[in-house]
Design an enzyme around this catalytic site. Sequence first.
Site, PDB file in Angstrom:
ATOM      1  CB  CYS A  74       5.785  -2.548   0.364  1.00 28.43           C
ATOM      2  SG  CYS A  74       4.983  -3.236  -0.718  1.00 28.43           S
ATOM      3  CB  CYS A  77       3.375  -6.396   2.243  1.00 28.04           C
ATOM      4  SG  CYS A  77       4.882  -5.612   2.036  1.00 28.04           S
TER       5      CYS A  77
END
Length: 85
Positions: A74, A77
Amino acid sequence: MQTDRRSTTELTPTEAEWQAIRSRDTFVDGQFFYGVLSTRIVCRPSCAARPARPENVVCHHTVEQARVAGFRPCLRCRPDRPETW
Ligand SMILES: [Zn+2]
């Protein structure tokens, strides 16, 4: 053992893991990562992204396992980075 589209490293989240994802629990960051089958993205439990539906979530113990299974880290994050972010 797991069947259908899941690889052997993909685990159905336990109740505790799912709760950690739902509450974005930073205490479990680094202990496991969750991948979303619909987007093929892997996140930290504390990711700010809205959690996917439970049936689309699989857990991995390491980011590397998730990568091998075809997930991309991701961009929000950054699970592929060390704890400092
Ligand atoms: Zn994320």
